[in-house]
Motif scaffolding. Sequence first.
Motif, PDB file in Angstrom:
ATOM      1  N   GLU A   1      28.263  73.718 -62.679  1.00 57.29           N
ATOM      2  CA  GLU A   1      27.149  73.652 -61.622  1.00 57.29           C
ATOM      3  C   GLU A   1      27.300  74.587 -60.554  1.00 57.29           C
ATOM      4  OE1 GLU A   1      23.932  72.298 -59.773  1.00 57.29           O
ATOM      5  OE2 GLU A   1      24.436  72.051 -61.766  1.00 57.29           O
ATOM      6  N   ARG A   2      28.498  74.316 -59.987  1.00 57.69           N
ATOM      7  CA  ARG A   2      28.837  75.494 -58.927  1.00 57.69           C
ATOM      8  C   ARG A   2      28.416  76.897 -59.110  1.00 57.69           C
ATOM      9  NH1 ARG A   2      34.505  72.476 -57.357  1.00 57.69           N
ATOM     10  NH2 ARG A   2      33.665  70.742 -56.048  1.00 57.69           N
ATOM     11  N   ALA A   3      28.785  77.233 -60.337  1.00 58.22           N
ATOM     12  CA  ALA A   3      28.150  78.730 -60.829  1.00 58.22           C
ATOM     13  C   ALA A   3      26.998  78.970 -60.906  1.00 58.22           C
ATOM     14  CB  ALA A   3      28.926  79.203 -62.357  1.00 58.22           C
ATOM     15  N   ARG A   4      26.321  78.005 -61.515  1.00 58.17           N
ATOM     16  CA  ARG A   4      24.764  78.067 -61.407  1.00 58.17           C
ATOM     17  C   ARG A   4      24.272  78.238 -59.897  1.00 58.17           C
ATOM     18  NH1 ARG A   4      20.203  75.170 -60.973  1.00 58.17           N
ATOM     19  NH2 ARG A   4      21.238  73.497 -59.851  1.00 58.17           N
ATOM     20  N   GLN A   5      24.612  77.246 -59.124  1.00 56.43           N
ATOM     21  CA  GLN A   5      24.182  77.477 -57.688  1.00 56.43           C
ATOM     22  C   GLN A   5      24.537  78.875 -57.171  1.00 56.43           C
ATOM     23  OE1 GLN A   5      25.741  74.132 -55.501  1.00 56.43           O
ATOM     24  NE2 GLN A   5      24.590  72.636 -56.531  1.00 56.43           N
ATOM     25  N   GLY A   6      25.713  79.224 -57.377  1.00 58.54           N
ATOM     26  CA  GLY A   6      26.154  80.642 -57.076  1.00 58.54           C
ATOM     27  C   GLY A   6      25.056  81.812 -57.554  1.00 58.54           C
ATOM     28  N   ARG A   7      24.754  81.588 -58.786  1.00 62.33           N
ATOM     29  CA  ARG A   7      23.784  82.665 -59.451  1.00 62.33           C
ATOM     30  C   ARG A   7      22.591  82.527 -58.679  1.00 62.33           C
ATOM     31  NH1 ARG A   7      26.648  81.037 -64.135  1.00 62.33           N
ATOM     32  NH2 ARG A   7      25.005  79.700 -64.647  1.00 62.33           N
ATOM     33  N   ARG A   8      21.842  81.284 -58.360  1.00 58.85           N
ATOM     34  CA  ARG A   8      20.604  81.344 -57.870  1.00 58.85           C
ATOM     35  C   ARG A   8      20.759  81.801 -56.279  1.00 58.85           C
ATOM     36  NH1 ARG A   8      16.809  77.587 -59.538  1.00 58.85           N
ATOM     37  NH2 ARG A   8      15.693  78.452 -57.908  1.00 58.85           N
ATOM     38  N   ARG A   9      21.896  81.483 -55.535  1.00 56.78           N
ATOM     39  CA  ARG A   9      21.795  82.121 -54.325  1.00 56.78           C
ATOM     40  C   ARG A   9      22.007  83.554 -54.370  1.00 56.78           C
ATOM     41  NH1 ARG A   9      26.377  79.622 -53.142  1.00 56.78           N
ATOM     42  NH2 ARG A   9      25.333  77.718 -52.607  1.00 56.78           N
TER      43      ARG A   9
ATOM     44  N   ILE B   1      15.985  89.243 -50.903  1.00 57.29           N
ATOM     45  CA  ILE B   1      16.122  89.504 -49.251  1.00 57.29           C
ATOM     46  C   ILE B   1      16.347  90.818 -48.996  1.00 57.29           C
ATOM     47  CG2 ILE B   1      16.645  89.022 -46.893  1.00 57.29           C
ATOM     48  CD1 ILE B   1      16.807  85.799 -47.961  1.00 57.29           C
ATOM     49  N   TYR B   2      17.265  91.201 -49.830  1.00 60.63           N
ATOM     50  CA  TYR B   2      18.068  92.764 -49.621  1.00 60.63           C
ATOM     51  C   TYR B   2      16.764  93.779 -50.005  1.00 60.63           C
ATOM     52  CZ  TYR B   2      20.606  96.971 -50.369  1.00 60.63           C
ATOM     53  OH  TYR B   2      21.096  98.305 -50.503  1.00 60.63           O
ATOM     54  N   LEU B   3      16.309  93.531 -51.112  1.00 61.50           N
ATOM     55  CA  LEU B   3      15.263  94.628 -51.638  1.00 61.50           C
ATOM     56  C   LEU B   3      13.925  94.739 -50.728  1.00 61.50           C
ATOM     57  CD1 LEU B   3      15.616  93.568 -55.354  1.00 61.50           C
ATOM     58  CD2 LEU B   3      16.260  95.677 -54.464  1.00 61.50           C
ATOM     59  N   GLU B   4      13.604  93.604 -50.177  1.00 62.73           N
ATOM     60  CA  GLU B   4      12.326  93.610 -49.194  1.00 62.73           C
ATOM     61  C   GLU B   4      12.629  94.158 -48.006  1.00 62.73           C
ATOM     62  OE1 GLU B   4      11.369  89.532 -48.805  1.00 62.73           O
ATOM     63  OE2 GLU B   4      10.419  89.109 -50.581  1.00 62.73           O
ATOM     64  N   GLU B   5      14.177  93.961 -47.329  1.00 59.49           N
ATOM     65  CA  GLU B   5      14.496  94.898 -46.382  1.00 59.49           C
ATOM     66  C   GLU B   5      14.533  96.200 -46.441  1.00 59.49           C
ATOM     67  OE1 GLU B   5      18.100  92.903 -45.177  1.00 59.49           O
ATOM     68  OE2 GLU B   5      17.075  91.304 -43.881  1.00 59.49           O
ATOM     69  N   GLN B   6      15.049  96.552 -47.687  1.00 61.03           N
ATOM     70  CA  GLN B   6      15.075  97.881 -48.166  1.00 61.03           C
ATOM     71  C   GLN B   6      13.915  98.724 -48.167  1.00 61.03           C
ATOM     72  OE1 GLN B   6      17.259  98.902 -51.894  1.00 61.03           O
ATOM     73  NE2 GLN B   6      18.010 100.698 -51.138  1.00 61.03           N
TER      74      GLN B   6
END
Length: 771
Positions: A169-177, A184-189
Amino acid sequence: FSISTYNKMWMDAQKDLDIQLQREREEFLQPEKDRVKVFKMLATSYIKYMQIFRSLETAHDQLLHQQKRTAIRQVLDGVIGRILEMKKEMVELENSEFHYIDDILEDLKLLPEDVEVPIPKYFIKEKLEVLQQREKILDQILLEAGLQTQKHVKVMTFEEAIKTIQVAERARQGRRRAAFMKQIYLEEQRERQTKLQVQMGPNPDDAATCIQKVWRGYIQRKKTEKIREEEMIFLGMVSSSPPPHLKAMSISEMHVGQVREVRERHEEVFIKDKLREMEGLVIKETLQDQIGQCFIECRHIIGKFPDYPTEEAGGSMAILSEKTPEQVAAELAAKREIALQKKKQKGKKEKEEDKDKVKGKPPQKTEKKEEDEGWKMAPSNFLSIMEEGNSQYKAVWQNRDKGWDFLQDHDPELIREEKREEVEEEIRVQVDELMQQKLENLKLIVDGEKSDKQKKGRKREKVRTASCEKTIDSLYRQLVEEGLLIKAQAVNLSDYVGKYSYLGTTLRQADIEPMPSLADVRQLIALYGILPLGSQTVHEKGPLVKALLLAGPAGVGKKMLVHAICTETGANLFNLSASNIIGKYPGKNGLQMMLHMVLKVAKQLQPSVVWIGDTEKIFSKAMPKAEEGMSPKRLEKVLPKFLKAVKAQDRVLLVGTTSRPFDASLKPFCKVYQKIILIPRPDYASRFGKYFLWKHIILQEGGAITNSLNISCLAKVSDGFTQGHIVQVVRTVLSELRLLQMTRKPLRTSEFMTCLARQDPVYKEEEETFK
């Protein structure tokens, strides 16, 4: 140990072998009447050969030099075969499979471990890829047939299950985050790029990319040049010294085995091509001239051109023998006459024996002669192999290896000699095809004959072999699906722990036949089962053992030894136990077809072990009503025929296991099983010894030995119990809960005592019945 140590070990073993061969020439040629002296001579030679065997096996395993390994291998096979011949003589002399040589070991100042039979590692190493591929195929067939699960699933505790779910579950949440932050990074770029496009001037990212391209290209070209240079040095094509970073690397880091094989392979190909280029034309012309001259000479003598010898007969090698056709014909006639005389002599002897049997007189003439003349060593098939290897060592290797052979490099001169023979053989095959066609043309022109039979024969043979290969695969699959070909457990012979008996000689001198020790059993399994199955030369020329019976109470490790034979030799395991063949291939024809399939696959994929569990049921005097449906006696009449079909070149061994051999009819039982090995319950030394049984099994199951646990007491109390009983007791006591309590609550003797008291021991009456 360094490489020079193993070279010295080989050199010392060759010196010992030379002394032993000289000793055999002096001692074993003369007849000897004193049986005690004869046994001492044989036992001493057996021990000496065993020491030579151990040294040669270690040197063969550790040295990387392929030419040295080939030379050692020849002598090693000869020594193994000679040990088996010595063992056969000792068995015939004492009328017992077990020998007690502790007094001789004491005189030679040796330990019993010094005469333990080593298992050569090349049995498995030389065919490792084939065995791995076969194991994959076997696993795949078992999975498809549903006879084996894909992986052994370990039962998880409640806490482990919760922890696994939390991690997932923690790995799944980490992948989603991470995905959200990337967006967000791609939009800023994108926003940054649009602002830069509005402004005038060069883009810093484009400049950085250009510099990176140039630099990466330069680095890659340098790396490629370095790799190419190293490869040329390894192949011996460049004489300059290797770079300093290669000099500093250790042998293990360089993967020296792989480097040596690649380099030697390239060197061999290079030398072979050079020989073919330089000497090929001369060899071809010489062979053609010699064969043509033979055709003309034969036509002058016989009156017509001879038939060209087939490939099986050796092709032009048969023509190029130094003898004339008349001499060859005379030799053949002489051989036929000798064979006829031998047949007549055998017929006369058989008639005389039959007459003696009718009159009731046993043939005792030969025995009297032997008693008068005394014992004499039987002729050996391995002395010539050892002498040839010894002379080869003296001629080639004795004074050759004086320098520091750090990289275990090959010897180009020896490769050139070997490859010259290969080149000559290749050219001879080509010349055979040309000269065969020329001979057919000559016959057609001069004698008016045609001969196209050989080509048709070859085509038929190719078709047959191709069909045989297809049928072997299908038969293998069928036997696996029927459960007749099973997967052997990964068990080594060294796992069958047991100590040597030190009172054997003393008891024999007092006319008491001692029970064999577990170390003696281990030795016999190695001598009769593992060594012949592992080496083709040893099996073909050594004393042939087709069937082996392991007899002993339940729980002494009979099945484990069967699996150990298969593990140490890489053999296939066929299970023909009565309980396993119920309802399979019913009827007489079905039984014959089953044995034919087993024998065909066993021979084709040798070495193979055919195992029959509870084999006494096949030869039982009176069959219990409960086992009538199993029809265990259906194999009784077919087994002798099965063994008769196994020849010396077939590495196939029949192994029977029984816990009640006294229930069988002894006459047919002992006809099938040549060798009977009695496996006793473990003695005190085996139960108590430093790393034996109690201590070995407790540590293996995860237990800890402390002062609270009296191993000596357990060994004493467990007298009469088998290895199986001890394993069962230890596993019962060392449950998962008990292992968790081990740190604060150490093991006590009483825990094992209580569990041991519930087992049924092997009583003395049963042991005497086995003896």
